[in-house]
Design an enzyme around this catalytic site. Structure first.
Site, short mmCIF file in Angstrom:
data_model
loop_
_atom_site.label_atom_id
_atom_site.label_comp_id
_atom_site.label_asym_id
_atom_site.label_seq_id
_atom_site.Cartn_x
_atom_site.Cartn_y
_atom_site.Cartn_z
N TYR A 106 -59.94 12.06 -50.52
CA TYR A 106 -60.10 10.48 -51.67
C TYR A 106 -59.03 10.59 -52.28
O TYR A 106 -58.61 9.38 -52.42
CB TYR A 106 -60.92 9.92 -50.94
CG TYR A 106 -61.71 9.89 -49.88
CD1 TYR A 106 -60.85 9.02 -48.73
CD2 TYR A 106 -63.16 10.32 -48.64
CE1 TYR A 106 -61.46 8.29 -47.51
CE2 TYR A 106 -62.84 9.53 -47.76
CZ TYR A 106 -62.87 8.73 -46.91
OH TYR A 106 -63.12 8.40 -45.97
N GLU A 209 -79.77 34.35 -36.57
CA GLU A 209 -78.83 32.94 -36.37
C GLU A 209 -79.47 32.04 -36.40
O GLU A 209 -78.55 31.01 -36.90
CB GLU A 209 -78.45 33.69 -34.92
CG GLU A 209 -77.45 32.88 -34.76
CD GLU A 209 -76.86 33.05 -32.95
OE1 GLU A 209 -76.42 31.81 -32.37
OE2 GLU A 209 -76.92 33.67 -33.12
N ASP A 261 -78.15 36.08 -31.05
CA ASP A 261 -78.48 36.16 -29.57
C ASP A 261 -77.81 37.27 -29.16
O ASP A 261 -76.74 37.80 -29.10
CB ASP A 261 -77.67 34.87 -29.21
CG ASP A 261 -78.66 33.57 -29.11
OD1 ASP A 261 -79.85 33.86 -29.81
OD2 ASP A 261 -78.22 32.44 -29.37
#
Length: 389
Positions: A106, A209, A261
Site C-alpha cells: 500500500y 508438520e 504425513d
C-alpha cells in the site's frame, strides 16, 4: 514510535540493514555520476539457476544473473519498482517502523502520470503495481540484490510456527520461558535472528508438520518426558520457523527430527527444512538444516520391509490407509527426479509409495493411542535410528 521501547538488538539490526541497503543503491547514483547507464545485476530466481550442492546438502542459487537496465523499455518499470520499494523499506528502517509486506504494497501503490512534452496534457497513466504479488516479487528481488533477508530488514509477516520446551529466550527486552506456556505455545516471531538463546535443557528437536498432533504431544508431556524442543510448522514451513530450527541445530548443536504425513507433500516439507526450497534457494544457507532427519511417517512404518516390522496391523492398514490420488502420484514422480531425493533410501521410499499407491496421515498413528505415538513410536524410532538422513 518511541525508541526507548526498542531493544539494542533491534536497533543494531536496523542500523546494519539500513547501511547495506543504502550502500547498495548508492552504487546506482555513482553510475549516474559517471555517465554510465543505470543497470542492476540480480541473480536469477529460476529452477534452472537452482543448484543442489551434494557436499553441503543445500539447494543454492546459481551464478546466472539478469541485467535490469533502466533504459530498456521492457525493464524500466521493474527497475522503478525496485528502487521505489528499496526507498520505502529504508525509510521504515530509519524511522523505527515494522512494516508488513501488505503495508509495503500500500505504501508504494500510486499512479504515475506521463505528460506530453509541453507538460499540459496527460498522455498516459500507470500504477506502480496493481497486485500485491507484484510488490512481493520486488521485495524478493531486493533480498537477492542486497543479500538481506526481509526478516533482517524488519519486515513482518504472519506468525505460523509454534514452539514449546525447556528453553529460555530473550526477545526484545523480555526473557521468555518456553516451558511455561500452559496448554499453549510460543509463536515463533517473524524476526527469529533477533532472539537470543539464554539456556536450554534439551537433547533434540522434534518438528511436527501438523499443528493438531503438536498439541496432542504437548499436552501428553512428550517434550518433558524426552527432554526435547517441540515445534510445529503447521503445514508448509514459513521462513521464520525454518530459521529458528536452523539456529537450534547450528548454535545449540541439537539434532533435528521431522515428522510428517507419509505422502509426497510431507516429503517435500522435510526437504524444505533440510536442503531449502527451489523458490527460496537464495536463502538456503541461512534457512536450511542439512543435518535434519526424516523420522516418518515412512512406508516402512506402514508396510514393513526387510529391515523392520510394520507398526500397523493388516486391519489397521485397511482402516487407516488413504488411496493416493493422481495428483499424489504425479507429485511423487516429480520428487523422485530431484537430485536430493536420489539416495538409495529415498528411492526405495518413493518406489514403495508408487507401487502401493497408498498414503497415511500422522493422525493415523495417534489413532492407535496417544501414548503409542508419544511414548512408543517416536522415541523408539529415534533410539533405533530408524530415519532417513
Amino acid at each position: 514510535m518511541s525508541s526507548e521501547f526498542i531493544s539494542k538488538v533491534d536497533k543494531e539490526a536496523r542500523r546494519k540493514a539500513a547501511n547495506i541497503l543504502r550502500d547498495k543503491f548508492l552504487n546506482l547514483v555513482e553510475q549516474l555520476k559517471k555517465g554510465e547507464p543505470l543497470v542492476m545485476e540480480i541473480p536469477m530466481r529460476t529452477l534452472s539457476n537452482a543448484i543442489y550442492d551434494e557436499k553441503r546438502k543445500l539447494l543454492l542459487l546459481g551464478e546466472k544473473k539478469l541485467r535490469r537496465n533502466f533504459l530498456d523499455l521492457n525493464e524500466a518499470k521493474r527497475f522503478m519498482q525496485t528502487v521505489l520499494m528499496a526507498s520505502i523499506i529504508y525509510d521504515a528502517l530509519v524511522s523505527d517502523e515494522y512494516p508488513t509486506i501488505r503495508d509495503l504494497y500500500y505504501r508504494g501503490k500510486h499512479s504515475l502520470l506521463l505528460k506530453s512534452i509541453e507538460g499540459n496534457k496527460i498522455v498516459s497513466e500507470e500504477n506502480t503495481w496493481d497486485e500485491q504479488k507484484e510488490s512481493d516479487s520486488v521485495i524478493v528481488d531486493i533480498e537477492v540484490f542486497t543479500s538481506l533477508l526481509r526478516e533482517e530488514m524488519l519486515i513482518l509477516s504472519k506468525e505460523k510456527g509454534k514452539v514449546v520446551g525447556n528453553l529460555r529466550i530473550r526477545s526484545g527486552n523480555d526473557v521468555i520461558d518456553l516451558s511455561k506456556t500452559g496448554h499453549g505455545a510460543y509463536a515463533i516471531e517473524p524476526t527469529p535472528d533477533l532472539i537470543d538463546f539464554i539456556d536450554v535443557d534439551a537433547e533434540f528437536v522434534l518438528v511436527v508438520e501438523k499443528d493438531a498432533v503438536f498439541q496432542q504431544l504437548h499436552r501428553a508431556g512428550f517434550w518433558k518426558q524426552y527432554k526435547s524442543i517441540l515445534i510445529t510448522s503447521a503445514g508448509q514451513p514459513d521462513r521464520a520457523t525454518r530459521r529458528f530450527v536452523r539456529r537450534l541445530n547450528e548454535e545449540l548443536k541439537l539434532p533435528v527430527y521431522i515428522l510428517t504425513d507419509a505422502d509426497p507433500y510431507g516429503w517435500y516439507i522435510f526437504s524444505v527444512f533440510r536442503i531449502g526450497s527451489i523458490s527460496l534457494s537464495y536463502e538456503s544457507e541461512r534457512l536450511a538444516t542439512p543435518d535434519a532427519k526424516f523420522l516418518g511417517v515412512s512406508m516402512g512404518d506402514i508396510f514393513g520391509n526387510s529391515r523392520k516390522k510394520p507398526y500397523l496391523s493388516e486391519a489397521e492398514r485397511k482402516n487407516y490407509i488413504i488411496k493416493a490420488k493422481d495428483a499424489d502420484i504425479k507429485r511423487a514422480e516429480e520428487i523422485k527426479n530431484y537430485e536430493w531425493f536420489k539416495t538409495k533410501a529415498w528411492q526405495e521410499e518413493i518406489n514403495t509409495f508408487l507401487q502401493r499407491k497408498a498414503k497415511l496421515e500422522i493422525e493415523a498413528m495417534a489413532s492407535k493411542g496417544l501414548k503409542f505415538l508419544a511414548f512408543q513410536y517416536i522415541p523408539e524410532k529415534i533410539t533405533n535410528k530408524d530415519y532417513i538422513a
